[in-house]
Design a protein around this motif. Structure first.
Motif, PDB file in Angstrom:
ATOM      1  N   GLN A 140       1.256  -1.480  -0.004  1.00 37.89           N
ATOM      2  CA  GLN A 140      -0.301  -0.148   0.081  1.00 37.89           C
ATOM      3  C   GLN A 140       0.713   1.240   0.136  1.00 37.89           C
ATOM      4  O   GLN A 140       2.402   1.174   0.745  1.00 37.89           O
ATOM      5  N   ALA A 141       0.588   2.039  -0.520  1.00 37.44           N
ATOM      6  CA  ALA A 141       1.095   3.237  -1.372  1.00 37.44           C
ATOM      7  C   ALA A 141       0.796   4.284   0.215  1.00 37.44           C
ATOM      8  O   ALA A 141       0.140   4.270   0.872  1.00 37.44           O
TER       9      ALA A 141
ATOM     10  N   ASP B 198       0.152   6.682   2.958  1.00 32.55           N
ATOM     11  CA  ASP B 198      -1.599   7.541   3.024  1.00 32.55           C
ATOM     12  C   ASP B 198      -1.221   8.887   3.891  1.00 32.55           C
ATOM     13  O   ASP B 198      -0.577   9.164   4.589  1.00 32.55           O
TER      14      ASP B 198
ATOM     15  N   TYR C  82       8.046   8.999   1.455  1.00 26.92           N
ATOM     16  CA  TYR C  82       8.087   8.664  -0.672  1.00 26.92           C
ATOM     17  C   TYR C  82       9.493   9.000  -0.286  1.00 26.92           C
ATOM     18  O   TYR C  82       9.953   9.259  -2.102  1.00 26.92           O
TER      19      TYR C  82
ATOM     20  N   PHE D  59       6.154   8.806  -9.056  1.00 31.79           N
ATOM     21  CA  PHE D  59       5.702   7.667  -8.513  1.00 31.79           C
ATOM     22  C   PHE D  59       4.474   7.411  -8.953  1.00 31.79           C
ATOM     23  O   PHE D  59       3.315   7.995  -8.820  1.00 31.79           O
TER      24      PHE D  59
ATOM     25  N   ILE E 202       0.672   4.938  -8.976  1.00 28.81           N
ATOM     26  CA  ILE E 202      -0.220   3.976  -7.691  1.00 28.81           C
ATOM     27  C   ILE E 202      -1.128   4.080  -8.669  1.00 28.81           C
ATOM     28  O   ILE E 202      -2.028   4.353  -8.833  1.00 28.81           O
TER      29      ILE E 202
ATOM     30  N   ARG F 219      -2.235   0.465  -4.229  1.00 27.24           N
ATOM     31  CA  ARG F 219      -0.428   0.003  -4.055  1.00 27.24           C
ATOM     32  C   ARG F 219       0.425   0.713  -4.700  1.00 27.24           C
ATOM     33  O   ARG F 219       0.234   1.068  -5.647  1.00 27.24           O
ATOM     34  N   LEU F 220       2.022   1.289  -4.090  1.00 26.25           N
ATOM     35  CA  LEU F 220       2.831   1.960  -4.851  1.00 26.25           C
ATOM     36  C   LEU F 220       3.026   0.585  -5.512  1.00 26.25           C
ATOM     37  O   LEU F 220       3.951  -0.327  -4.919  1.00 26.25           O
ATOM     38  N   ARG F 221       3.283   1.511  -7.039  1.00 26.19           N
ATOM     39  CA  ARG F 221       3.725   0.558  -8.128  1.00 26.19           C
ATOM     40  C   ARG F 221       5.066   0.206  -8.278  1.00 26.19           C
ATOM     41  O   ARG F 221       5.558  -0.490  -9.124  1.00 26.19           O
TER      42      ARG F 221
END
Lengths: 143, 326
Positions: B40-41, B43, B142, B168, B170, B175-177
């Motif tokens: 998960q990115a 929040d 980040y 970035f 998301i 989710r941070l991809r």
């Protein structure tokens, strides 16, 4: 054939084979797809850093070669999150980045004593001496 | 002497052959830097016009997140111009992509000033600023380094802000991809955004898959078959009902779909034929409920590894997923 002549012939044959090997290393095409250069942050790194240990985690500059070894992989096997340059890698997470163009990139990095992570992406070595030198150099670094 | 020279000559072709066998990198869907497994990115909330912005509320859209400031002379205009171009080239799909631009200069970036700046590139870009400490927490999460540099001799005194200008990506599940460092060609960013859009087009989504290996009992015989349980969130965003009907994995002899049920105080685990996914359903395969049983593991699983599992749905067919071992 005398014994001496046999030895000379054998040495010549082996020498020729060696020359052929060198010629291959200098002129054979480079592998088509890039291989990865992988760095692993081992378990316990955060604890060791906290204890004030100076860790030599990553070299700087990191050299990659377009078309040859042009994928940078950072795997974090530690329990803690780590930051390598601009990359925040979670615990037991991998970050994988391919490069297609030559260039030099500089990032702030607390894991480097200089505070800077430098990435140098070299162009693919040309056929001939450059390719031979590259193959020999990568032999040294991979062994 | 001569023999030694001959031996050295022989060594060269052997070594050369060893060099030729470098392992090729595995094919990857993304062209820029990708995280595996995705998480998960981080929040965050920041003040915004008409209330508060929360990253999590953008779920369902692909988020392009980047950092900069309106007085930036060089890097930020480049990044924003490229992102505007990426959005333009997406055509109608651009509606499902939100660019979020977080300030690295809380002192000078007022909401109005930041909006005036981002609107020069694309009217849909969302510029966010706020109190310094709130922004600093977002930078840290980040990994964006921000360093203020005073310009000596400038009148009135002014400064630049050195900052990482990574982009970035998301996904629609939050989710941070991807993290594309500054300098990533915009074609590559466009490609990766398209990968995420295509993924979110699929009616069935398999999110946050993970596997828990069964505890190894001290009296277990060596080589005895062992099992593991698999979990994930299944979502049906399509217009037709669907159902999970089977699963397979190359790490186990077979995979069954089970349900744990509480039968008047006794926990029963039963094999089920299918897990129904009506339109709009969100079904969680979780401990104490529906789950996958990986039966007869072919190799021991250790936390941190990933396991490929293929789920088969009635309508959507087979969906491959990579689960993290915890």
């Amino acid at each position: 054939m005398t014994r001496r002549a046999t030895v000379v012939a054998a040495a010549l044959a082996v020498g020729l084979l060696g020359l052929a090997g060198l010629a291959w290393a200098a002129f054979a095409p480079m592998p088509e797809r890039g291989a990865a250069l992988t760095f692993v942050v081992p378990p316990g790194t955060a604890a060791r850093l906290k204890a004030g240990e100076a860790l030599d985690v990553l070299p700087s500059p990191i050299h990659l070669t377009v078309g040859v070894r042009d994928v940078l992989v950072i795997t974090n096997d530690d329990e803690a999150i780590h930051q390598v340059g601009p990359i925040v890698v979670g615990s037991r997470q991998t970050y994988r980045i391919p490069f297609r163009r030559p260039g030099t990139f500089k990032y702030n990095c607390s894991l480097h004593a200089t505070g800077t992570l430098t990435l140098v992406i070299d162009p693919p070595p040309a056929a001939g001496l450059a390719r031979l030198r590259w193959r020999l150099a990568s032999l040294v670094t991979s062994s | 002497m001569r023999a030694r020279r001959a031996l050295a000559a022989l060594a060269v072709p052997l070594l050369a052959a060893a060099l030729a066998s470098a392992a090729p990198a595995s094919g990857a869907a993304f062209r820029s830097g990708a995280f595996d497994p995705p998480r998960q990115a981080p929040d965050f909330t920041l003040p915004a016009a008409g209330g508060e912005f929360q990253l999590r509320r953008l779920q369902g859209q692909v988020v392009v997140l980047t950092f900069g400031y309106s007085s930036c002379p060089d890097v930020c205009p480049t990044v924003l111009a490229e992102l505007a171009q990426v959005r333009g080239r997406l055509g109608a799909a651009a509606k499902r992509v939100q660019v979020v631009y977080v300030s690295v200069d809380p002192e000078r970036d007022t909401p109005a000033r930041l909006r005036a700046f981002t609107e020069q590139f694309d009217k849909t870009f969302l510029g966010l600023t706020g109190p310094a400490e709130q922004l600093a927490a977002v930078w840290k999460a980040y990994g964006v380094s921000v360093v203020r540099k005073d310009l000596p001799g400038s009148k009135p005194p002014t400064y630049l802000v050195h900052h990482a200008a990574s982009v970035f990506l998301i996904d629609s599940a939050g989710r941070l991809r991807v993290m594309a460092p500054f300098g990533t060609p915009s074609d590559d960013v466009l490609h990766d955004v398209r990968v995420l859009l295509k993924e979110s087009d699929a009616p069935i989504l398999v999110e946050e898959p993970w596997v828990r290996r069964a505890a190894v009992m001290p009296d277990a015989k060596p080589g005895a078959p062992s099992n593991a349980a698999g979990y994930a969130i299944l979502r049906n965003r399509g217009t037709a009902p669907d159902a999970l009907v089977s699963a397979s994995s190359d790490v186990s002899e077979r995979v069954e779909v089970h349900e744990t049920r509480n039968m008047s105080g006794m926990m029963m685990m039963e094999k089920v034929d299918k897990v129904a996914l009506p339109t709009g359903a969100r079904v969680e395969l979780k401990p104490g409920s529906y789950h996958l049983m990986l039966i007869g593991l072919k190799r021991p699983l250790t936390p941190g590894q990933t396991v490929d599992i293929t789920l088969e749905f009635e309508r959507a067919g087979k969906i491959k997923t990579r689960a993290e071992v915890r």
